[in-house]
Design a protein around this motif. Structure first.
Motif, PDB file in Angstrom:
ATOM      1  N   CYS A 113      28.724  42.815  27.264  1.00  0.00           N
ATOM      2  CA  CYS A 113      29.053  43.268  28.618  1.00  0.00           C
ATOM      3  C   CYS A 113      30.539  43.590  28.750  1.00  0.00           C
ATOM      4  CB  CYS A 113      28.634  42.217  29.642  1.00  0.00           C
ATOM      5  SG  CYS A 113      26.843  42.099  29.871  1.00  0.00           S
ATOM      6  N   ALA A 114      31.389  42.789  28.122  1.00  0.00           N
ATOM      7  CA  ALA A 114      32.824  43.059  28.163  1.00  0.00           C
ATOM      8  C   ALA A 114      33.140  44.408  27.520  1.00  0.00           C
ATOM      9  CB  ALA A 114      33.586  41.942  27.461  1.00  0.00           C
ATOM     10  N   GLN A 115      32.452  44.725  26.424  1.00  0.00           N
ATOM     11  CA  GLN A 115      32.673  45.997  25.746  1.00  0.00           C
ATOM     12  C   GLN A 115      32.299  47.188  26.629  1.00  0.00           C
ATOM     13  OE1 GLN A 115      30.343  45.612  22.162  1.00  0.00           O
ATOM     14  NE2 GLN A 115      32.072  44.856  20.949  1.00  0.00           N
ATOM     15  N   HIS A 116      31.355  46.971  27.543  1.00  0.00           N
ATOM     16  CA  HIS A 116      30.847  48.074  28.370  1.00  0.00           C
ATOM     17  C   HIS A 116      31.270  47.954  29.836  1.00  0.00           C
ATOM     18  CE1 HIS A 116      28.336  49.888  25.232  1.00  0.00           C
ATOM     19  NE2 HIS A 116      28.133  48.655  24.810  1.00  0.00           N
ATOM     20  N   ASP A 117      32.270  47.131  30.103  1.00  0.00           N
ATOM     21  CA  ASP A 117      32.813  46.975  31.466  1.00  0.00           C
ATOM     22  C   ASP A 117      31.736  46.616  32.481  1.00  0.00           C
ATOM     23  OD1 ASP A 117      35.497  47.474  30.805  1.00  0.00           O
ATOM     24  OD2 ASP A 117      35.175  49.641  30.871  1.00  0.00           O
ATOM     25  N   ILE A 118      30.846  45.735  32.078  1.00  0.00           N
ATOM     26  CA  ILE A 118      29.842  45.182  32.998  1.00  0.00           C
ATOM     27  C   ILE A 118      30.269  43.755  33.319  1.00  0.00           C
ATOM     28  CG2 ILE A 118      27.425  44.522  33.293  1.00  0.00           C
ATOM     29  CD1 ILE A 118      26.728  46.707  31.220  1.00  0.00           C
ATOM     30  N   HIS A 119      30.539  43.485  34.566  1.00  0.00           N
ATOM     31  CA  HIS A 119      30.947  42.139  34.955  1.00  0.00           C
ATOM     32  C   HIS A 119      29.740  41.204  34.905  1.00  0.00           C
ATOM     33  CE1 HIS A 119      33.007  38.849  36.903  1.00  0.00           C
ATOM     34  NE2 HIS A 119      32.013  38.775  37.761  1.00  0.00           N
ATOM     35  N   VAL A 120      29.981  39.948  34.571  1.00  0.00           N
ATOM     36  CA  VAL A 120      28.904  38.976  34.475  1.00  0.00           C
ATOM     37  C   VAL A 120      29.107  37.861  35.493  1.00  0.00           C
ATOM     38  CG1 VAL A 120      27.700  37.322  32.990  1.00  0.00           C
ATOM     39  CG2 VAL A 120      28.582  39.461  32.022  1.00  0.00           C
ATOM     40  N   THR A 121      28.037  37.557  36.225  1.00  0.00           N
ATOM     41  CA  THR A 121      27.996  36.415  37.134  1.00  0.00           C
ATOM     42  C   THR A 121      27.042  35.380  36.569  1.00  0.00           C
ATOM     43  OG1 THR A 121      28.428  37.755  39.110  1.00  0.00           O
ATOM     44  CG2 THR A 121      27.380  35.627  39.457  1.00  0.00           C
ATOM     45  N   LEU A 165      32.509  24.189  36.335  1.00  0.00           N
ATOM     46  CA  LEU A 165      32.680  25.437  37.077  1.00  0.00           C
ATOM     47  C   LEU A 165      33.933  26.180  36.626  1.00  0.00           C
ATOM     48  CD1 LEU A 165      31.665  24.294  40.684  1.00  0.00           C
ATOM     49  CD2 LEU A 165      30.266  25.514  39.006  1.00  0.00           C
ATOM     50  N   ARG A 166      34.996  25.432  36.378  1.00  0.00           N
ATOM     51  CA  ARG A 166      36.232  26.047  35.900  1.00  0.00           C
ATOM     52  C   ARG A 166      36.025  26.685  34.524  1.00  0.00           C
ATOM     53  NH1 ARG A 166      41.294  28.144  37.404  1.00  0.00           N
ATOM     54  NH2 ARG A 166      42.198  28.664  35.393  1.00  0.00           N
ATOM     55  N   TRP A 167      35.238  26.016  33.693  1.00  0.00           N
ATOM     56  CA  TRP A 167      34.878  26.578  32.383  1.00  0.00           C
ATOM     57  C   TRP A 167      34.256  27.965  32.555  1.00  0.00           C
ATOM     58  CZ3 TRP A 167      29.822  27.739  30.843  1.00  0.00           C
ATOM     59  CH2 TRP A 167      29.636  28.036  29.486  1.00  0.00           C
ATOM     60  N   GLY A 168      33.357  28.105  33.521  1.00  0.00           N
ATOM     61  CA  GLY A 168      32.728  29.400  33.777  1.00  0.00           C
ATOM     62  C   GLY A 168      33.738  30.451  34.177  1.00  0.00           C
ATOM     63  N   LEU A 169      34.670  30.104  35.051  1.00  0.00           N
ATOM     64  CA  LEU A 169      35.673  31.066  35.492  1.00  0.00           C
ATOM     65  C   LEU A 169      36.587  31.486  34.351  1.00  0.00           C
ATOM     66  CD1 LEU A 169      36.814  29.619  38.956  1.00  0.00           C
ATOM     67  CD2 LEU A 169      35.085  31.367  38.499  1.00  0.00           C
ATOM     68  N   GLN A 170      36.997  30.527  33.511  1.00  0.00           N
ATOM     69  CA  GLN A 170      37.919  30.853  32.430  1.00  0.00           C
ATOM     70  C   GLN A 170      37.278  31.719  31.349  1.00  0.00           C
ATOM     71  OE1 GLN A 170      40.693  26.867  32.736  1.00  0.00           O
ATOM     72  NE2 GLN A 170      40.522  27.822  30.731  1.00  0.00           N
ATOM     73  N   ARG A 171      35.965  31.802  31.361  1.00  0.00           N
ATOM     74  CA  ARG A 171      35.274  32.711  30.439  1.00  0.00           C
ATOM     75  C   ARG A 171      35.242  34.136  30.993  1.00  0.00           C
ATOM     76  NH1 ARG A 171      29.682  31.364  28.952  1.00  0.00           N
ATOM     77  NH2 ARG A 171      30.145  31.759  26.769  1.00  0.00           N
ATOM     78  N   GLY A 172      35.762  34.335  32.197  1.00  0.00           N
ATOM     79  CA  GLY A 172      35.788  35.661  32.791  1.00  0.00           C
ATOM     80  C   GLY A 172      34.561  35.995  33.600  1.00  0.00           C
ATOM     81  N   THR A 173      33.741  34.991  33.896  1.00  0.00           N
ATOM     82  CA  THR A 173      32.533  35.211  34.693  1.00  0.00           C
ATOM     83  C   THR A 173      32.718  34.663  36.100  1.00  0.00           C
ATOM     84  OG1 THR A 173      31.520  33.107  34.009  1.00  0.00           O
ATOM     85  CG2 THR A 173      31.095  35.036  32.632  1.00  0.00           C
ATOM     86  N   SER A 174      32.171  35.353  37.081  1.00  0.00           N
ATOM     87  CA  SER A 174      32.088  34.773  38.417  1.00  0.00           C
ATOM     88  C   SER A 174      30.907  33.804  38.448  1.00  0.00           C
ATOM     89  CB  SER A 174      31.937  35.858  39.488  1.00  0.00           C
ATOM     90  OG  SER A 174      30.852  36.716  39.203  1.00  0.00           O
TER      91      SER A 174
END
Length: 326
Positions: free
Chosen positions: A207-215, A259-268
């Motif tokens: 998803c990062a390669q294709h500019d798709i944000h992940v929640t 929850l912070r772990w999730g945010l630091q991975r770049g996911t909402s």
């Protein structure tokens, strides 16, 4: 870290939202209002959650009371499995918009890559998983619809101004790749189950390669599933000694660490709670940071453990074997 993530196209999605799954209808309006009052700007709803009407009351009251403007909010909803035929996609969307008392959605997902036989809104809403709950042997009833048909109908709704961004939930790389090969409009957001027991590194990298944000939904893992028999005691990430040790090191709760772990991975993330103190706790994630070592410790907890799997719960709860991830 910012409280927002930038999507392809420079729009911004709030990094922490309130997930409405399993919030009782009776308390939904109050919880949504309180969340907005506390500072939440992302509300993650869905037809199938059965509480969009009440969520709409909370949103409308918050706007009417001057807590926010509509344009300050990011409202997500999801197209249910029984509305995949092109002709009923706009019908489902209009119902969601009516219930939420909105003129448009910021994000509209395909909820599952599962297409079930249509159940008219005036017959039963939300339709749920059974085609006929009153049948002697109720089951899910598949109605094979190409994902592209559903997606193109959603694109038409987007063109008419009813949806700002399109997304998909519970899709894997192969389905996303096929959708992008079939349509000039790619998903802006993918929402999937994510927690330290299900890290999904390859999916995130794609998803990062294709500019798709992940929640990430169910960002605390098993917590959402104890009450419905889809997880057992002892499966909680927040109960692990590793998580508790990190929480002590950073002076936060185990839940905040995960929850912070999730945010630091770049996911909402869209954690769910019905308790005001937890609403505050789940949003209080931006004044501390996990070290690389702490992140790696949580990453190492991965078991590829999926709690929300139709291949498991479909047969147990709805008498229908319906795997989608294999």
């Amino acid at each position: 870290m910012s409280s927002e993530f930038i999507l392809a196209g420079e729009d911004k999605i709030p990094s922490v939202g309130l997930g409405l799954w399993k919030i009782d209808r009776e308390s939904t309006a109050e919880i949504v209002y309180k969340a907005i009052e506390i500072g939440y700007r992302h509300i993650d709803a869905a037809c199938d959650y059965g509480n969009e009407y009440e969520a709409g009351d909370g949103i409308r009251k918050a706007i009417d009371d001057g807590l926010v403007r509509r344009e300050d909010l990011w409202i997500t909803s999801k197209l249910w499995n029984t509305f995949h035929r092109a002709e009923v996609v706009p019908v489902a969307l209009e119902k969601t918009l009516s219930d939420l008392e909105l003129d448009y959605l910021d994000l509209y997902h395909i909820h599952f890559p599962i297409s079930l036989a249509h159940v008219p809104i005036d017959k039963r809403y939300p339709p749920g998983w059974f085609y006929d709950p009153d049948a002697e042997h109720p089951q899910m009833k598949e109605d094979p619809v190409p994902i592209l048909e559903t997606w193109q109908a959603m694109i038409e709704c987007q063109k008419s101004g009813l949806i700002r961004h399109l997304g998909v939930c519970n899709f894997g790389v192969s389905l996303i790749r096929d959708l992008m090969a079939s349509s000039s409009v790619k998903p802006a957001v993918l929402q999937v189950e994510l927690h330290p027991y299900l890290t999904q590194e390859k999916l995130l990298r794609f998803c990062a390669q294709h500019d798709i944000h992940v929640t990430g939904f169910s960002p605390l893992g098993a917590q959402s599933y104890f009450s419905i028999g889809m997880a057992e005691e002892g499966e909680g990430v927040i109960d692990r000694k590793e998580t508790k040790a990190i929480a002590e090191q950073v002076g936060r709760t185990p839940a905040q660490v995960v929850l912070r772990w999730g945010l630091q991975r770049g996911t909402s993330i869209v954690p769910k709670t019905s308790r005001v103190e937890r609403l505050k706790e789940n949003l209080d994630l931006f004044d501390f940071e996990l070290t690389d070592q702490q992140m790696n410790t949580l990453n190492a907890l991965n078991q590829n453990r999926r709690f929300n799997d139709p291949g498991d719960f479909g047969e147990k709860a709805f008498h229908t074997f319906f795997p989608i991830y294999e």
